[in-house]
Design an enzyme around this catalytic site. Structure first.
Site, PDB file in Angstrom:
ATOM      1  N   SER A 101     -24.399  39.867  25.429  1.00 16.90           N
ATOM      2  CA  SER A 101     -24.375  39.003  26.610  1.00 16.90           C
ATOM      3  C   SER A 101     -24.951  39.697  27.832  1.00 16.90           C
ATOM      4  CB  SER A 101     -22.941  38.567  26.919  1.00 16.90           C
ATOM      5  OG  SER A 101     -22.556  37.578  26.037  1.00 16.90           O
ATOM      6  N   HIS A 123     -20.184  35.804  32.840  1.00 18.58           N
ATOM      7  CA  HIS A 123     -18.997  36.042  32.014  1.00 18.58           C
ATOM      8  C   HIS A 123     -18.841  37.527  31.654  1.00 18.58           C
ATOM      9  CE1 HIS A 123     -21.573  35.447  28.285  1.00 18.58           C
ATOM     10  NE2 HIS A 123     -20.753  36.375  27.820  1.00 18.58           N
ATOM     11  N   ASP A 175     -24.147  30.911  34.411  1.00 17.61           N
ATOM     12  CA  ASP A 175     -23.705  32.134  33.755  1.00 17.61           C
ATOM     13  C   ASP A 175     -24.616  33.316  34.108  1.00 17.61           C
ATOM     14  OD1 ASP A 175     -22.194  33.842  32.284  1.00 17.61           O
ATOM     15  OD2 ASP A 175     -22.645  32.962  30.320  1.00 17.61           O
TER      16      ASP A 175
END
Lengths: 465, 467
Positions: free
Chosen positions: B201, B92, B122
């Protein structure tokens, strides 16, 4: 320079106002109208329960609306918002004020007409009543910029006093039916209030149309108040809607298609000489249309002897109405254009299936949820294939075994232990068995969206009342 | 599906505690001042081991909003895993981007190549090039972690590069059901209270040895100190696949699984419940139905009593070689039955987006999941993801959510197919194009009239001129 210009404008304005065309209503007209019409106005109090369609949470509140009595024995027009999806209204009480004395009666809702956002109520009384009622002028229309008076009631803090206010028709809307747009926002107590024209005639009532999503009709998402001309609901006053719903359904015919108008450029694309007609966009499976071989892309040019030359979106509604007014079981000739060729077929109309708002519902007090049948419109709305059979969860009681089992509104129950559930009766049978048997655990086979799965539910029989 | 997101009534597999002696030792030590010095040292050394390999990532992401493709600059984190410059981050962060810039600990900036992405876990792998070897991290064993163990989260929260936060592992194997478009069918998550914020992230979750035990990827918004990382062991496997093949291939049997306790409390019950069977899958053709209990996959016994055991079951299926037949042992009622099925390739979770500027709209490839939800028979059609207000598509009455089934008389088989037809149409003089579209259960005709587009084009020309 500036001064001169301003004075010219002022002069023009003065001329307009003194011209008489935009004159306000005469005080004596208003007073006379008030004296004759206001006794037919009553205060309608009720309790309304709103269900959140997602969470299933319910909220109750009391409300009031203006009721307009149209028959001496007690037939009321009121705000159509009393009957909406996810709203239940009950505990109706109607209070008249006649010669300063109050008179109160219970009332029940009647079936709401599909074409108007107006609710009808029947006043209940053991002895025959002779109540003041309003006389509509069914012929009279309104004109653009015509001044009108609207009658209504003030709120509880003003002791529900009757009131009158002036307004003006700011726009005449001619489709899908003749309606007039008013200029001033309406307070709650003036919705479904009688509208009086400059000659003192009662020409209609005020209202707001619902959007399609709410089960009503199209426009007025704008929030502009409208005038429903009396001729629109004349038939409902002469033959009031039924209290029960089945008899109405029986009368409505159904073909089972969705259509769109054949506009100029569509006709050009398909090389059809003359625009006008209805393109069949969707054929509902297992409907009369599907059974008789109507296909998407067919263009309806004649229905039951009547030429169909639709070029506007609103013509679709007129066609739906035309089909509805036929008798279920009637054989109807349809002329189609298919691949440019004229094509005739005869179809046997069916009975219009029940809509979700009229669906049978069952409240399972033990498990703490209510379920209802999957009606045809829900099937279309949720895009469920014919192979999906079951009941759909409408709401879940907070803290109930159903909630503990993570059941949510919108979920489809397809089986419970060894019971296959395809309709409401089967659910009720299963529920009755579980209650007799005091079953300690129920495994449900469910569908949520496009996926199936299992849930376990533990009833609490010891909590019986 | 059944909403269990972050519910607290979950069961966890009981992990064995490590040998008692160590535990006792650490307990004793924790009571003296000695440990705090020791801990401080270990935090410092762990941080210092990873910091040189920490990457601040600035991707230029492609987003498709209201019928237009636009580019936005975002921020994420990552870490170098090899001397030759492979970088790991989240899908992402680096997925769907037109370019990705990496800023290393020495402040040098490198444009990275996206080697491959895996939306299911992911995980994304990037590659940067240089003459010199890069500092890199070591992977730790995420199966060896335990709740209470201290960890560091490193990365660029809210764009603040080189940030380190300290916490413990709260739960080593949290099961998260797919929610709001995020799904992680093949792994549980490491839950930590080390502060994780947007921008973290793709950054590493590091144990006190300085090894990477997880990739920070999610946080629970509206809560405090509830962050989630992808376990390193899962990520490593995916990274290896991506480095070797550019993508991850997985097997699918068209089955949706549920834990045994969704049907029964019976302690004797074995296997995993089949909750749904995809129509047209080889499992469906073989006669497998919802409610059957899968006991064995080939020779391998399967067991998912509780939901956090489901990812392992799904992964066992995903690891099946595509196209090979295998035997399944199922129980139905009191009977045991054998079925022969063939694993198909698991389809992409996300469809490709494309912009069609002349018509003013964007399309996305219809994934089998979307096709299934739309009750489409066969995988035909393309999904309208956005319409530019005032654009030709919008004027013609096309709306987001429409699925284009046909262009003129031709069935649309894929986005590439539509692109070909669109190009031909744009090159031709054809004024009118008929689309047959579906939305929900309803179909309708939409006519694109290029004559309607003239004013739009004219406006653009005028604008160009002004500029």
């Amino acid at each position: 320079m500036l001064n001169k210009n301003t004075s010219v404008i002022l002069l023009l304005l003065a001329a307009l106002f003194s011209g008489g065309k935009l004159a306000a209503l005469d005080q004596s007209v208003l007073q006379r109208a008030f004296d004759t019409v206001s006794p037919a106005l009553c205060v309608l109090t009720f309790t309304q329960e709103t269900t959140d369609p997602r969470s299933g949470e319910q909220m109750r509140q009391n409300g009031f609306a203006v009721g307009l009595n149209v028959a001496p024995e007690g037939l009321l027009l009121s705000n159509g918002h009393l009957q909406r999806e996810n709203v239940q209204t009950f505990n109706f009480r109607v209070t008249f004020r006649i010669d300063g004395k109050e008179q109160s009666h219970p009332a029940v809702l009647l079936k709401k007409p599909d074409e108007l956002n107006i609710s009808f109520l029947r006043i209940q009384s053991e002895r025959p009543l002779s109540l003041p009622s309003v006389q509509f002028d069914f012929q009279a229309g309104l004109a653009l910029a015509e001044p009108v008076a609207i009658m209504g009631i003030l709120g509880e803090s003003m002791d529900f006093n009757r009131a009158i206010q002036e307004d003006r028709v700011i726009s005449v809307v001619d489709s899908p039916r003749l309606t007039y747009c008013l200029g001033t926002p309406l307070k709650m107590g003036f919705v479904t209030g009688p509208v009086i024209n400059s000659r003192g005639r009662v020409v209609g009532v005020t209202g707001f149309d619902l959007t399609v999503a709410e089960g009503g009709e199209i426009f007025s998402r704008s929030g502009h108040p409208l005038v429903y001309q009396a001729s629109l609901f004349e038939k409902h006053i002469l033959t009031p809607p039924d209290q029960t719903q089945e008899s109405i359904e029986a009368e409505e015919a159904w073909l089972g298609i969705f259509t769109q108008p054949l506009k100029e450029d569509f006709a050009e694309y398909w090389k059809i000489d003359e625009a006008g007609g209805l393109i069949v966009s969707t054929v509902i499976p297992d409907s009369p249309a599907a059974n008789d071989g109507i296909l998407p892309g067919d263009i309806i040019r004649r229905f039951d002897g009547q030429s169909i030359r639709a070029t506007q979106d609103r013509d679709v509604i007129a066609f739906t109405q035309m089909v509805k007014e036929q008798t279920p079981g009637a054989e109807v000739k349809i002329e189609l254009l298919r691949d440019g060729e004229s094509f005739h077929l005869t179809t046997t109309l069916g009975r219009r299936p029940r809509a979700a708002q009229d669906a049978d519902e069952y409240m399972d007090e033990q498990l703490g949820m209510s379920v209802r049948e999957i009606t045809r419109d829900l099937r279309i709305l949720l895009n469920l294939g014919e192979e999906v059979q079951g009941v759909i969860v409408r709401r879940v009681v907070s803290g109930s075994p159903a909630q503990a089992a993570r059941i949510q509104p919108g979920l489809i129950i397809m089986s419970m232990n060894s019971f296959t559930i395809t309709n409401l009766e089967e659910y009720q049978e299963a529920a009755a068995f579980f209650e007799r048997d005091k079953t300690d655990e129920i495994t449900l086979f469910i569908r949520a969206g496009a996926q199936t799965g299992f849930l376990r539910l533990r009833p609490r029989w010891q909590h019986e009342r | 599906m059944i909403h269990k997101f972050f519910s607290d009534s979950m069961f966890f597999s009981r992990r064995l505690l490590p040998p008692g002696l160590l535990l006792i030792l650490s307990l004793i030590l924790s009571s003296c001042a000695g440990l705090s010095v020791n801990t401080q040292d270990r935090v410092l050394s762990a941080r210092n081991r990873v910091a040189p390999a920490l990457v601040h990532i600035r991707p230029v992401k492609e987003v498709f909003v209201s019928g237009k493709r636009t580019e936005v600059l975002t921020v994420g984190s990552g870490f170098i895993i090899s001397a030759d410059g492979y970088i790991v981050t989240n899908e992402h962060v680096a997925g769907e981007s037109s370019e990705v810039w990496c800023i290393l600990s020495d402040n040098t900036e490198h444009q990275a190549r996206v080697v491959g992405v895996d939306p299911y876990t992911d995980v994304a792998v990037l590659k940067i090039e240089a003459e010199r070897p890069f500092p890199h991290v070591n992977w730790g064993d995420s199966d060896a972690i335990e709740a209470g163990q201290m960890v560091l989260a490193m990365g660029s929260p809210h764009g603040l590069a080189r940030s380190v936060s300290l916490g413990i592992i709260s739960v080593p194997d949290r099961y998260l059901e797919g929610a709001s478009g995020m799904t992680s069918p093949y792994n549980n998550w490491i839950q930590t209270d080390a502060a994780i914020n947007p921008g973290n992230s793709g950054g590493p979750l590091v144990n006190l040895k300085g090894d990477v035990v997880g990739i920070n990827a999610r946080m629970l918004s509206g809560a405090e100190n509830l962050g989630f990382a992808i376990p390193a062991n899962i990520a490593r496997e995916v990274v290896t696949e991506i480095v070797d093949h550019g993508r991850v291939q997985r097997g699918s049997l068209g089955l949706v699984f549920q834990e045994i306790t969704s049907k029964t409390d019976d302690p004797q019950a074995r296997g995993v419940v089949i909750a749904d069977v995809a129509p047209m899958s080889s499992s469906y053709e073989a006669g497998i139905r919802p409610g059957d209990v899968l006991l064995r996959l080939g020779d391998r016994p399967l067991q998912a009593r509780y939901e956090e055991e489901l990812p392992a079951v799904r992964k066992a299926v995903a690891d099946l070689p595509v196209g090979e037949a295998l035997q399944l042992l199922l129980s139905r009622g009191d009977e045991e039955m054998e079925f022969t099925v063939t694993a198909e390739e698991e389809s992409a979770i996300k469809g490709i987006n494309a912009e069609f500027s002349e018509w003013g709209f964007t399309l996305v490839e219809l994934t089998p999941e979307l096709a299934r939800r739309a009750q489409l028979h066969g995988h035909t059609g393309v999904l309208v993801s956005g319409c530019l207000p005032g654009g030709l598509a919008a004027i013609s009455g096309l709306t987001p959510g429409d699925i284009i089934l046909k262009v003129d008389e031709e069935d649309i088989s894929s986005l590439a197919h539509f692109m070909d037809l669109y190009k031909t149409l744009q090159d031709s003089k054809q004024k009118l194009t008929m689309l047959f579209v579906q939305k929900g259960a309803l179909t309708r005709f939409v006519l694109i009239n290029r004559a309607d587009n003239q004013s739009f084009v004219l406006d653009r020309e005028i604008l160009d001129h002004v500029e």
